[in-house]
Design a protein around this motif. Structure first.
Motif, PDB file in Angstrom:
ATOM      1  N   GLY A 141       0.816  -1.205   0.000  1.00 12.16           N
ATOM      2  CA  GLY A 141       0.000   0.000   0.000  1.00 12.16           C
ATOM      3  C   GLY A 141       0.855   1.263   0.000  1.00 12.16           C
ATOM      4  O   GLY A 141       0.571   2.214  -0.729  1.00 12.16           O
ATOM      5  N   SER A 142       1.927   1.280   0.800  1.00 13.69           N
ATOM      6  CA  SER A 142       2.801   2.451   0.836  1.00 13.69           C
ATOM      7  C   SER A 142       3.543   2.627  -0.486  1.00 13.69           C
ATOM      8  O   SER A 142       3.701   3.748  -0.975  1.00 13.69           O
ATOM      9  CB  SER A 142       3.800   2.338   1.994  1.00 13.69           C
ATOM     10  OG  SER A 142       4.641   1.205   1.824  1.00 13.69           O
ATOM     11  N   LEU A 143       3.965   1.512  -1.084  1.00 13.94           N
ATOM     12  CA  LEU A 143       4.639   1.606  -2.384  1.00 13.94           C
ATOM     13  C   LEU A 143       3.673   2.094  -3.464  1.00 13.94           C
ATOM     14  O   LEU A 143       4.050   2.875  -4.346  1.00 13.94           O
ATOM     15  CB  LEU A 143       5.223   0.251  -2.771  1.00 13.94           C
ATOM     16  CG  LEU A 143       6.117   0.224  -4.015  1.00 13.94           C
ATOM     17  CD1 LEU A 143       7.292   1.184  -3.858  1.00 13.94           C
ATOM     18  CD2 LEU A 143       6.622  -1.182  -4.277  1.00 13.94           C
ATOM     19  N   SER A 144       2.422   1.664  -3.382  1.00 16.46           N
ATOM     20  CA  SER A 144       1.420   2.129  -4.333  1.00 16.46           C
ATOM     21  C   SER A 144       1.182   3.627  -4.181  1.00 16.46           C
ATOM     22  O   SER A 144       1.106   4.362  -5.176  1.00 16.46           O
ATOM     23  CB  SER A 144       0.101   1.366  -4.129  1.00 16.46           C
ATOM     24  OG  SER A 144      -0.875   1.790  -5.040  1.00 16.46           O
ATOM     25  N   GLY A 145       1.057   4.110  -2.949  1.00 16.85           N
ATOM     26  CA  GLY A 145       0.864   5.538  -2.718  1.00 16.85           C
ATOM     27  C   GLY A 145       2.048   6.355  -3.188  1.00 16.85           C
ATOM     28  O   GLY A 145       1.884   7.406  -3.831  1.00 16.85           O
ATOM     29  N   TYR A 146       3.250   5.874  -2.885  1.00 18.75           N
ATOM     30  CA  TYR A 146       4.458   6.586  -3.298  1.00 18.75           C
ATOM     31  C   TYR A 146       4.580   6.625  -4.815  1.00 18.75           C
ATOM     32  O   TYR A 146       4.832   7.672  -5.413  1.00 18.75           O
ATOM     33  CB  TYR A 146       5.686   5.911  -2.684  1.00 18.75           C
ATOM     34  CG  TYR A 146       6.983   6.622  -2.983  1.00 18.75           C
ATOM     35  CD1 TYR A 146       7.384   7.708  -2.211  1.00 18.75           C
ATOM     36  CD2 TYR A 146       7.784   6.230  -4.041  1.00 18.75           C
ATOM     37  CE1 TYR A 146       8.555   8.378  -2.490  1.00 18.75           C
ATOM     38  CE2 TYR A 146       8.958   6.892  -4.328  1.00 18.75           C
ATOM     39  CZ  TYR A 146       9.346   7.964  -3.550  1.00 18.75           C
ATOM     40  OH  TYR A 146      10.508   8.632  -3.839  1.00 18.75           O
ATOM     41  N   ALA A 147       4.390   5.456  -5.453  1.00 21.56           N
ATOM     42  CA  ALA A 147       4.505   5.370  -6.912  1.00 21.56           C
ATOM     43  C   ALA A 147       3.434   6.203  -7.599  1.00 21.56           C
ATOM     44  O   ALA A 147       3.675   6.805  -8.652  1.00 21.56           O
ATOM     45  CB  ALA A 147       4.413   3.917  -7.359  1.00 21.56           C
ATOM     46  N   PRO A 157       1.840  -2.124  -7.766  1.00 26.66           N
ATOM     47  CA  PRO A 157       2.004  -2.558  -6.375  1.00 26.66           C
ATOM     48  C   PRO A 157       0.679  -2.962  -5.721  1.00 26.66           C
ATOM     49  O   PRO A 157       0.634  -3.913  -4.933  1.00 26.66           O
ATOM     50  CB  PRO A 157       2.603  -1.327  -5.682  1.00 26.66           C
ATOM     51  CG  PRO A 157       3.244  -0.550  -6.776  1.00 26.66           C
ATOM     52  CD  PRO A 157       2.381  -0.763  -7.976  1.00 26.66           C
ATOM     53  N   PHE A 158      -0.384  -2.229  -6.033  1.00 24.74           N
ATOM     54  CA  PHE A 158      -1.716  -2.567  -5.535  1.00 24.74           C
ATOM     55  C   PHE A 158      -2.110  -3.969  -5.985  1.00 24.74           C
ATOM     56  O   PHE A 158      -2.585  -4.796  -5.198  1.00 24.74           O
ATOM     57  CB  PHE A 158      -2.718  -1.531  -6.025  1.00 24.74           C
ATOM     58  CG  PHE A 158      -4.161  -1.892  -5.804  1.00 24.74           C
ATOM     59  CD1 PHE A 158      -4.785  -1.610  -4.605  1.00 24.74           C
ATOM     60  CD2 PHE A 158      -4.901  -2.506  -6.811  1.00 24.74           C
ATOM     61  CE1 PHE A 158      -6.127  -1.942  -4.401  1.00 24.74           C
ATOM     62  CE2 PHE A 158      -6.232  -2.837  -6.622  1.00 24.74           C
ATOM     63  CZ  PHE A 158      -6.847  -2.555  -5.407  1.00 24.74           C
ATOM     64  N   GLN A 159      -1.895  -4.270  -7.266  1.00 24.69           N
ATOM     65  CA  GLN A 159      -2.274  -5.574  -7.804  1.00 24.69           C
ATOM     66  C   GLN A 159      -1.453  -6.707  -7.196  1.00 24.69           C
ATOM     67  O   GLN A 159      -1.963  -7.817  -7.017  1.00 24.69           O
ATOM     68  CB  GLN A 159      -2.114  -5.562  -9.330  1.00 24.69           C
ATOM     69  CG  GLN A 159      -3.145  -4.706 -10.031  1.00 24.69           C
ATOM     70  CD  GLN A 159      -2.881  -4.590 -11.519  1.00 24.69           C
ATOM     71  OE1 GLN A 159      -1.750  -4.374 -11.946  1.00 24.69           O
ATOM     72  NE2 GLN A 159      -3.921  -4.743 -12.315  1.00 24.69           N
ATOM     73  N   ILE A 160      -0.190  -6.450  -6.895  1.00 23.98           N
ATOM     74  CA  ILE A 160       0.661  -7.496  -6.331  1.00 23.98           C
ATOM     75  C   ILE A 160       0.092  -8.004  -5.009  1.00 23.98           C
ATOM     76  O   ILE A 160       0.147  -9.207  -4.710  1.00 23.98           O
ATOM     77  CB  ILE A 160       2.103  -6.980  -6.147  1.00 23.98           C
ATOM     78  CG1 ILE A 160       2.782  -6.872  -7.514  1.00 23.98           C
ATOM     79  CG2 ILE A 160       2.916  -7.901  -5.231  1.00 23.98           C
ATOM     80  CD1 ILE A 160       4.170  -6.268  -7.471  1.00 23.98           C
ATOM     81  N   TYR A 161      -0.490  -7.103  -4.224  1.00 27.31           N
ATOM     82  CA  TYR A 161      -1.091  -7.558  -2.957  1.00 27.31           C
ATOM     83  C   TYR A 161      -2.495  -8.125  -3.155  1.00 27.31           C
ATOM     84  O   TYR A 161      -2.838  -9.169  -2.577  1.00 27.31           O
ATOM     85  CB  TYR A 161      -1.164  -6.422  -1.940  1.00 27.31           C
ATOM     86  CG  TYR A 161      -1.787  -6.897  -0.639  1.00 27.31           C
ATOM     87  CD1 TYR A 161      -1.064  -7.698   0.244  1.00 27.31           C
ATOM     88  CD2 TYR A 161      -3.118  -6.617  -0.325  1.00 27.31           C
ATOM     89  CE1 TYR A 161      -1.637  -8.189   1.406  1.00 27.31           C
ATOM     90  CE2 TYR A 161      -3.696  -7.102   0.836  1.00 27.31           C
ATOM     91  CZ  TYR A 161      -2.955  -7.891   1.700  1.00 27.31           C
ATOM     92  OH  TYR A 161      -3.531  -8.384   2.840  1.00 27.31           O
ATOM     93  N   VAL A 162      -3.316  -7.488  -3.988  1.00 26.80           N
ATOM     94  CA  VAL A 162      -4.743  -7.810  -4.020  1.00 26.80           C
ATOM     95  C   VAL A 162      -5.070  -8.997  -4.928  1.00 26.80           C
ATOM     96  O   VAL A 162      -5.926  -9.830  -4.585  1.00 26.80           O
ATOM     97  CB  VAL A 162      -5.567  -6.573  -4.442  1.00 26.80           C
ATOM     98  CG1 VAL A 162      -7.044  -6.912  -4.508  1.00 26.80           C
ATOM     99  CG2 VAL A 162      -5.347  -5.436  -3.457  1.00 26.80           C
TER     100      VAL A 162
END
Length: 253
Positions: A141-147, A157-162
């Motif tokens: 989530g933090s990497l998604s927000g930063y990116a 990054p969002f897809q990698i987790y979800v």
């Protein structure tokens, strides 16, 4: 600025992002700013897109108002907010291309692993959904927000987790719509502070709103008819193409 040269790039760009916002995957969204950047500076293109994204988010939220996965959303959001704040604070220090490279490599390995496991799985055997994990959710989530803030690349990054959670396609889309709508709303603050939302850019944004509305509704309509066995390979494929697009952005041309 509002001439045929501008609209020849802006209309396809907004259409692709609208289809993505409707639920057809993040790879389409990554094409938006680069297409607009063909006719204007990338920073201005990103500033023009932000109000359009907010309107798209509102349409998508209405279209997917009955679908959400509250647990996943609440696990991802704290990290995403911290990522946006960190991106705002360090945008001038860390090169966006370095982040694009890292995200692209991780995403490609993630997608290739999925297709390899699918290929080696025996017929009739179903890979079970992955478990929720607070630490992993905070990290991705933090990497998604930063990116999302520094490189407009929050989708992979969002897809990698979800994606490994194997949520129902409608639930997945409804939750992702909420996640990125909240992130875009938060990003308004630093964009205002950076002076990107002036009268010229807001006028350009307003001229593209009809395209944004139609394409977002079209994307939502298509996704609602996709079955899981079609939806998930499509989403993993989109993630792979998103990674390729990030690598393409890095190449010197």
């Amino acid at each position: 600025m509002l001439d045929m040269y501008f609209f020849s790039a802006a209309i396809p760009a907004v259409t692709l992002v609208g289809l993505s916002k409707g639920g057809l995957g993040g790879a389409l969204a990554l094409m938006g700013v680069p297409l607009m950047a063909l006719v204007m500076p990338p920073v201005q293109a990103a500033a023009i897109f932000l109000p359009i994204l907010i309107v798209m988010d509102m349409v998508a939220l209405w279209s997917w108002r009955h679908f959400n996965h509250r647990e996943t959303l609440l696990l991802l959001l704290p990290g995403a907010v911290l990522g946006i704040a960190f991106g705002w604070a360090t945008a001038a220090i860390i090169p966006p291309n370095a982040l694009r490279l890292v995200i692209a490599i991780i995403t490609m390995l993630f997608v290739l692993r999925y297709f390899y496991e699918t290929w080696k799985t025996k017929p009739g055997h179903v890979i079970p959904p992955g478990p929720q994990n607070r630490i992993k959710a905070s990290f991705w989530g933090s990497l998604s927000g930063y990116a999302s803030f520094v490189a407009h690349a929050g989708g992979p990054p969002f897809q990698i987790y979800v994606l490994p959670l194997k949520l129902d396609p409608k639930v997945y889309t409804g939750m992702s719509v909420r996640f990125f709508a909240i992130m875009n709303a938060i990003k308004l603050i630093p964009y205002f502070a950076l002076g990107g939302l002036d009268t010229t850019n807001l006028t350009a944004s307003a001229s593209l709103l009809p395209v944004a509305l139609i394409s977002t509704l079209a994307g939502a309509k298509i996704v609602k008819y996709l079955k899981p066995n079609i939806f998930y390979p499509l989403m993993y494929g989109m993630a792979f193409f998103a990674a390729l697009k990030l690598l393409w952005d890095i190449l010197p041309i």
